[in-house]
Design a protein around this motif. Structure first.
Motif, short mmCIF file in Angstrom:
data_model
loop_
_atom_site.label_atom_id
_atom_site.label_comp_id
_atom_site.label_asym_id
_atom_site.label_seq_id
_atom_site.Cartn_x
_atom_site.Cartn_y
_atom_site.Cartn_z
N LEU A 12 0.83 -1.21 0.00
CA LEU A 12 0.00 0.00 0.00
C LEU A 12 0.86 1.26 0.00
O LEU A 12 0.57 2.21 -0.72
N LYS A 13 1.92 1.27 0.80
CA LYS A 13 2.81 2.43 0.83
C LYS A 13 3.45 2.64 -0.54
O LYS A 13 3.56 3.78 -1.01
N ALA A 14 3.86 1.56 -1.19
CA ALA A 14 4.45 1.66 -2.52
C ALA A 14 3.43 2.18 -3.53
O ALA A 14 3.74 3.02 -4.38
N LEU A 15 2.18 1.71 -3.43
CA LEU A 15 1.11 2.16 -4.32
C LEU A 15 0.81 3.65 -4.12
O LEU A 15 0.69 4.40 -5.08
N LEU A 16 0.71 4.07 -2.86
CA LEU A 16 0.44 5.47 -2.56
C LEU A 16 1.55 6.37 -3.11
O LEU A 16 1.28 7.44 -3.67
N GLU A 17 2.79 5.92 -2.99
CA GLU A 17 3.91 6.71 -3.50
C GLU A 17 3.93 6.72 -5.03
O GLU A 17 4.12 7.76 -5.65
N ALA A 18 3.72 5.55 -5.64
CA ALA A 18 3.75 5.45 -7.10
C ALA A 18 2.67 6.32 -7.74
O ALA A 18 2.88 6.88 -8.82
N GLU A 19 1.52 6.44 -7.09
CA GLU A 19 0.42 7.25 -7.63
C GLU A 19 0.41 8.67 -7.08
O GLU A 19 -0.53 9.41 -7.33
N ASP A 20 1.45 9.02 -6.31
CA ASP A 20 1.57 10.33 -5.69
C ASP A 20 0.31 10.68 -4.90
O ASP A 20 -0.27 11.76 -5.04
N LYS A 21 -0.12 9.72 -4.06
CA LYS A 21 -1.34 9.90 -3.26
C LYS A 21 -1.06 9.63 -1.79
O LYS A 21 -1.87 9.02 -1.09
N GLN A 22 0.08 10.11 -1.30
CA GLN A 22 0.44 9.89 0.10
C GLN A 22 -0.56 10.49 1.07
O GLN A 22 -0.62 10.08 2.23
N ASP A 23 -1.37 11.46 0.62
CA ASP A 23 -2.38 12.08 1.47
C ASP A 23 -3.70 11.32 1.47
O ASP A 23 -4.65 11.72 2.14
N HIS A 24 -3.79 10.22 0.76
CA HIS A 24 -5.02 9.44 0.66
C HIS A 24 -5.08 8.35 1.73
O HIS A 24 -4.06 7.94 2.28
N ALA A 25 -6.28 7.90 1.98
CA ALA A 25 -6.53 6.79 2.89
C ALA A 25 -7.03 5.59 2.08
O ALA A 25 -7.44 5.74 0.92
N LEU A 26 -7.01 4.44 2.69
CA LEU A 26 -7.60 3.25 2.08
C LEU A 26 -9.05 3.18 2.54
O LEU A 26 -9.32 3.03 3.73
N ARG A 27 -9.98 3.37 1.61
CA ARG A 27 -11.40 3.30 1.95
C ARG A 27 -11.90 1.88 1.71
O ARG A 27 -11.65 1.27 0.68
N ILE A 28 -12.64 1.37 2.70
CA ILE A 28 -13.28 0.06 2.59
C ILE A 28 -14.78 0.31 2.49
O ILE A 28 -15.34 1.11 3.25
N PHE A 29 -15.43 -0.37 1.55
CA PHE A 29 -16.86 -0.15 1.34
C PHE A 29 -17.53 -1.47 0.97
O PHE A 29 -16.87 -2.43 0.57
N VAL A 30 -18.84 -1.52 1.11
CA VAL A 30 -19.61 -2.70 0.71
C VAL A 30 -19.77 -2.65 -0.80
O VAL A 30 -20.27 -1.68 -1.36
N ALA A 31 -19.31 -3.72 -1.46
CA ALA A 31 -19.35 -3.77 -2.92
C ALA A 31 -20.50 -4.63 -3.43
O ALA A 31 -20.77 -4.66 -4.62
N GLY A 32 -21.16 -5.35 -2.55
CA GLY A 32 -22.28 -6.20 -2.96
C GLY A 32 -22.41 -7.42 -2.08
O GLY A 32 -21.74 -7.54 -1.05
N MET A 33 -23.27 -8.33 -2.50
CA MET A 33 -23.49 -9.58 -1.77
C MET A 33 -23.14 -10.75 -2.67
O MET A 33 -23.37 -10.69 -3.88
N GLY A 34 -22.59 -11.77 -2.07
CA GLY A 34 -22.26 -12.99 -2.81
C GLY A 34 -22.64 -14.21 -2.00
O GLY A 34 -23.25 -14.08 -0.93
N CYS A 35 -22.28 -15.37 -2.48
CA CYS A 35 -22.61 -16.62 -1.78
C CYS A 35 -22.03 -16.64 -0.37
O CYS A 35 -22.60 -17.23 0.53
N SER A 36 -20.89 -16.01 -0.18
CA SER A 36 -20.23 -16.03 1.12
C SER A 36 -20.61 -14.83 1.98
O SER A 36 -20.00 -14.60 3.01
N GLY A 37 -21.58 -14.06 1.56
CA GLY A 37 -22.02 -12.92 2.35
C GLY A 37 -21.61 -11.61 1.72
O GLY A 37 -21.49 -11.49 0.51
N ILE A 38 -21.35 -10.63 2.56
CA ILE A 38 -21.00 -9.29 2.09
C ILE A 38 -19.64 -9.31 1.39
O ILE A 38 -18.69 -9.90 1.88
#
Length: 107
Positions: A12-38
C-alpha cells in the motif's frame, strides 16, 4: 479493530507513493453480496466525511462508514501474489455464511 499485514502495508505504501497519493486513505466499502455474504471493496480516497470511521494500522490510514466498522472488527487486510493473480484481500473471521448460504452451487 481491522489490521493490515506487513506485506499489505508495504504494498500500500508503494502504491500510494507510485500514484503520488500519500495524502489518501484506504477506503473500505460494501461492494455487494455474494454466496459467502457481504463483499467488500477497497479504493484510495482523500475525501473523508464526519460520518466516517478513521483508524490507522502500520502507518496506513483506513476509512470506512460507521455501518461496516463493527462487521470488520477482527478483519485483516492482506496482499496475495499467486499464480491466480495478486492483490489486496480482506480476511474477515466475523463473516457468516458459506456456499450454502445462497442455496446455489459454488463449485
Amino acid at each position: 479493530m481491522i489490521e493490515i499485514t506487513d506485506v499489505a502495508a508495504t504494498e500500500l505504501k508503494a502504491l500510494l507513493e507510485a500514484e503520488d497519493k500519500q495524502d489518501h486513505a484506504l477506503r473500505i466499502f460494501v461492494a455487494g453480496m455474494g454466496c459467502s455474504g457481504i463483499q467488500y471493496g477497497m479504493a484510495l480516497d482523500n475525501e473523508i466525511s464526519d460520518e466516517d470511521v478513521t483508524i490507522e494500522s502500520k502507518e496506513i490510514k483506513i476509512v470506512m462508514g460507521t455501518d461496516i466498522n463493527e462487521q470488520l472488527d477482527k478483519a485483516t487486510i492482506d496482499y496475495i501474489d499467486t499464480d491466480g493473480g495478486k492483490g489486496f484481500i480482506i480476511d474477515n473471521p466475523m463473516a457468516a455464511g458459506g456456499c450454502s448460504s445462497c442455496g446455489g452451487s459454488c463449485h
